[in-house]
Design an enzyme around this catalytic site. Structure first.
Site, short mmCIF file in Angstrom:
data_model
loop_
_atom_site.label_atom_id
_atom_site.label_comp_id
_atom_site.label_asym_id
_atom_site.label_seq_id
_atom_site.Cartn_x
_atom_site.Cartn_y
_atom_site.Cartn_z
N LYS A 267 5.02 -11.69 -16.13
CA LYS A 267 4.99 -11.89 -14.14
C LYS A 267 3.72 -13.73 -13.88
CE LYS A 267 6.33 -11.29 -9.94
NZ LYS A 267 6.76 -12.33 -9.68
N GLU B 180 16.09 -18.64 -15.86
CA GLU B 180 15.58 -17.43 -16.55
C GLU B 180 16.15 -16.10 -16.28
OE1 GLU B 180 11.03 -17.70 -14.00
OE2 GLU B 180 12.83 -17.83 -12.45
N HIS C 12 22.15 -42.08 -12.37
CA HIS C 12 20.81 -42.46 -13.34
C HIS C 12 20.88 -41.68 -14.45
CE1 HIS C 12 19.24 -44.58 -10.20
NE2 HIS C 12 19.75 -44.51 -9.05
N LYS D 254 15.58 -20.38 -11.57
CA LYS D 254 16.37 -19.12 -11.04
C LYS D 254 17.56 -18.81 -11.46
CE LYS D 254 13.54 -17.49 -9.34
NZ LYS D 254 12.54 -18.32 -8.62
N ARG E 216 3.92 0.17 -7.04
CA ARG E 216 4.20 -0.34 -5.69
C ARG E 216 3.24 -2.08 -6.43
NH1 ARG E 216 6.29 2.82 -1.08
NH2 ARG E 216 4.99 0.83 0.27
N CYS F 58 0.65 -1.98 0.50
CA CYS F 58 0.04 0.46 0.06
C CYS F 58 0.75 0.92 0.46
CB CYS F 58 -1.01 0.17 0.95
SG CYS F 58 -1.41 -1.85 2.01
N GLU G 212 15.30 -25.18 -7.93
CA GLU G 212 14.60 -23.90 -7.72
C GLU G 212 15.46 -23.11 -8.62
OE1 GLU G 212 11.88 -21.82 -8.27
OE2 GLU G 212 12.84 -19.91 -6.72
N TRP H 180 -3.16 -2.22 -1.04
CA TRP H 180 -3.24 -3.18 -2.14
C TRP H 180 -3.04 -4.71 -0.48
CZ3 TRP H 180 -0.38 -7.88 -1.86
CH2 TRP H 180 0.08 -8.89 -2.67
N ASN I 82 -0.73 1.67 6.11
CA ASN I 82 -0.02 0.40 6.45
C ASN I 82 0.12 0.21 7.05
OD1 ASN I 82 -0.45 1.75 3.83
ND2 ASN I 82 1.79 2.06 3.17
N GLY I 83 0.14 -1.74 6.91
CA GLY I 83 0.97 -3.15 7.29
C GLY I 83 -0.58 -3.25 8.44
C1 F6R Z 1 9.63 -17.79 -11.29
C2 F6R Z 1 8.54 -18.04 -11.30
C3 F6R Z 1 6.91 -18.76 -12.25
C4 F6R Z 1 6.04 -18.71 -11.36
C5 F6R Z 1 4.74 -19.24 -12.12
C6 F6R Z 1 3.64 -19.22 -11.14
O1 F6R Z 1 10.34 -17.14 -11.06
O2 F6R Z 1 8.52 -17.15 -11.28
O3 F6R Z 1 7.57 -19.89 -12.24
O4 F6R Z 1 6.34 -18.95 -9.60
O5 F6R Z 1 4.65 -18.81 -13.20
O6 F6R Z 1 3.64 -18.42 -11.06
P1 F6R Z 1 2.00 -17.86 -10.00
O7 F6R Z 1 2.72 -18.74 -8.08
O8 F6R Z 1 1.71 -16.47 -9.61
O9 F6R Z 1 1.12 -18.90 -10.20
#
Ligand code: F6R
Length: 608
Positions: A603, A489, A505, A486, A27, A2, A482, A73, A99-100
């Protein structure tokens, strides 16, 4: 998160408030509102973007030289106009933006209702307006705010206007930032310096426990025990873009560095005062059904799926619950065996991922209990599931998920403790141990973040690599997956995540001196076996970067080492993943790439 803006001076307040809100749009927000003081407190709010607020404002005449504004938010209560800030007390004499999180809002709300107060929203914030109204009986202004805040548990960046004191703004800070901008016969208040940078660079940064009365004449500062505070006005030299990223070069880094705070927010109010129980209000309505379930299926995509894999270990160990984890994108093509005693938990930062939504719909068609672990309040997954828990991680702007992932692990831990206690499989003592260790994690994350320079050196050493293996065992296997994601990506290095046991294997055929491996090898119950995998890599000339809690155990087996603090095995993923995020980030920089703009990625993936 927020955003808060306030103005008091000689100019019309509304244009300043609107520009401030626009400057904070980055934000992320789902509703917005303003309140201007003329003859009374006039408030206008709208669900949606600032454009929608402007449409509403066209029907009002908000003249006045003091006012407050907010972009919300959602955390408590869906994102609609009624829950948007500012909030008013019963008589329109106090307006607040906040906020908070107010942890004890439910008990305060009940008490105020019993005393005749009526509430217009589902938010935790609204209690603040009513509490201040009550305390105004003992004197208005800072006295009332001070008395009200004494009753509150939680965090706040709070901005208040009072009808009787129209040319004064009141501010208070506890755990949520606020800054006062100093102009010539005018003052600004904001949660984010970027909101007021077009007007002034002279700022007073409030610290936790400080309150202030802000008017044309000046700023009167005190702390919560009512002793006056003297503070320097500081010259804030960042440009707007830098201010948005909190002075960091990228949103990805800002969000990585925010993580100690994120864990605190994700756990706030969710552990009882004695520290032996997880309290998850979002699940209380389905508590009876949860007691009946005999199987949990976790669905998610990408990082959310990997968080689910950590969850599988957690739920099995702490709650004794049979768990399966499914890629949401595959779930619907199978013929999943689901009964009314199955719970399906969808993990999604955005709550809008099409595959995850479809998986939930499939589960509903089969009459499963559906649960959500979602960051964006009011998102589709949150609306379509029977119950759930929100992350409270704040908006994640960086495309590569970092803080949301850590928050997902945090809440999966709380959910496992909660379910373990509900099912009677976890003793109070064992729960207390996990929760106490969880409490230590933010500080431990902080120490890893201080180690950034050495991780940068490792990235520089390996910046020309074209392939890389990430390996881990048990709780660390999903962290290996994971970490590889990262790295792929943001740095475009071809990276694979494997469980150590699987390496021999197949993937071990790839290993030679140009194919390094990052091995997650904390001193846990499977350490000896992980060490054997490292020996196997070395025997084939493979270089190793070890992520360890005990350098003495592995220094002879690796070229480079990243040391993280030791915690319980089930919480260790919260610590090992942090340097892996930093390594991916630093690798992107070393390879001259912008980690905030990875090619081909969005995103939120709202198409199947
Ligand atoms: C990796 C990443 C993606 C999301 C995936 C799911 O860094 O950001 O793999 O984790 O697209 O997204 P949400 O969590 O929004 O369903």
């Amino acid at each position: 998160m927020c955003g808060i803006i306030g103005y008091v001076g000689k100019k019309q307040a509304l244009p300043v408030l609107m520009e401030g809100l626009t400057n904070m749009e980055y934000r992320g927000y789902d509703s917005a509102g303003v309140c201007v003081s003329k003859e009374g407190l006039i408030r206008v709010r709208a669900q949606g973007n600032i454009g929608k607020l402007k449409e509403q404002l066209a029907q009002h005449n908000l003249q006045g030289t003091s006012g407050i504004g907010h972009t919300r938010w959602a955390t408590h209560g869906i994102p609609d106009e009624g829950n948007a800030h500012p909030h008013l007390d019963c008589h329109g004499s106090v307006a607040i933006v906040h906020n908070g999180i107010i942890e004890n809002y439910q008990e305060l709300r009940e008490e105020l209702k019993a005393a005749g107060h009526t509430f217009d929203s589902q938010t935790d914030s609204e209690v603040l307006a009513h509490l201040i109204e009550v305390e105004c009986e003992h004197g208005s202004g800072l006295t009332a705010i001070h008395r009200a805040l004494k009753r509150v548990r939680g965090t706040y960046g709070l901005l208040v206007m009072m009808k009787d004191l129209p040319q004064t703004l009141f501010v208070a800070r506890m755990g949520s930032p606020l800054v006062i901008g100093v102009g010539s016969q005018e003052h600004y208040v904001a949660s984010d310096p970027s909101a007021i940078l077009p007007y002034t660079r002279d700022m007073i940064f409030l610290d936790d426990g400080e309150l202030a009365a802000v008017s044309v004449e000046g700023v009167g500062l005190m702390n919560l025990d009512q002793t006056p505070v003297n503070k320097q006005v500081e010259r804030f030299m960042w440009e707007v873009e830098a201010a948005k990223k909190n002075g960091q070069a990228h949103f990805m880094l800002k969000e990585i560095l925010e993580q100690p705070h994120v864990i605190e927010n994700s756990t706030r109010g969710r552990i009882d005062l004695i520290g032996t129980r997880a309290v998850l209000g979002g699940l209380s309505e389905v508590q009876d059904r949860l007691q009946e379930i005999d199987r949990l299926i976790i669905v998610g995509c990408g990082s959310a799926y990997y968080a689910g894999l950590v969850g599988e270990y957690l739920f099995e160990e702490l709650a004794g619950m049979p768990v399966e984890v499914e890629l949401a994108s595959e779930f619907r093509y199978r013929k999943p065996i689901i009964s009314t005693r199955t719970a399906v938990l969808a993990i999604s930062q955005s709550g809008e991922t099409a595959d995850t939504l479809e998986a939930i719909r499939e589960a509903k068609r089969k009459h499963a209990l559906t649960l959500g672990l979602v960051n964006v309040v009011g998102s589709s997954v949150a609306r379509e599931t029977d119950a759930g828990v929100y992350n409270h991680a704040g908006p994640e702007v960086g495309v590569a998920s970092t803080k949301a992932f850590l928050s997902q692990l945090t809440i999966l831990t709380l959910m496992s403790v909660y379910l373990g206690q509900l099912r009677g499989t976890l003793s109070e003592r064992a729960a207390g141990e996990v929760l106490a260790a969880l409490y230590e994690i933010p500080d431990q994350v902080e120490t890893i973040l201080h180690n950034r320079a050495s991780i940068r050196d490792i990235a520089l050493t390996y910046q020309d690599m074209t392939n890389c293996l990430f390996l881990g065992r048990k709780y660390q296997a999903p962290i290996a997956y994971e970490s590889a994601l990262k790295m792929k990506e943001v740095s475009y290095v071809h990276a694979e995540g494997y469980s150590c046991g699987e390496m021999k294997h197949g993937p071990i055929a790839l290993i030679d001196k140009s194919f390094p491996s990052v091995v997650l090898c904390p001193e846990d119950s499977v350490f000896e076996k992980t060490r054997s995998s490292m020996e196997e890599l070395r025997a084939r000339g493979g270089k190793i970067i070890a992520v360890t809690t005990n350098p003495d155990l592995v220094s002879h087996l690796c070229e480079d080492m990243i040391v993280v603090p030791q915690t319980l095995e089930c919480l260790q993923p919260l610590l090992t993943v942090i340097p892996m995020q930093l390594l991916a980030y630093e690798m992107a920089l070393a390879r001259n790439l912008d980690p905030d703009r990875p090619r081909n990625l969005a995103k939120s993936v709202t198409v199947e």
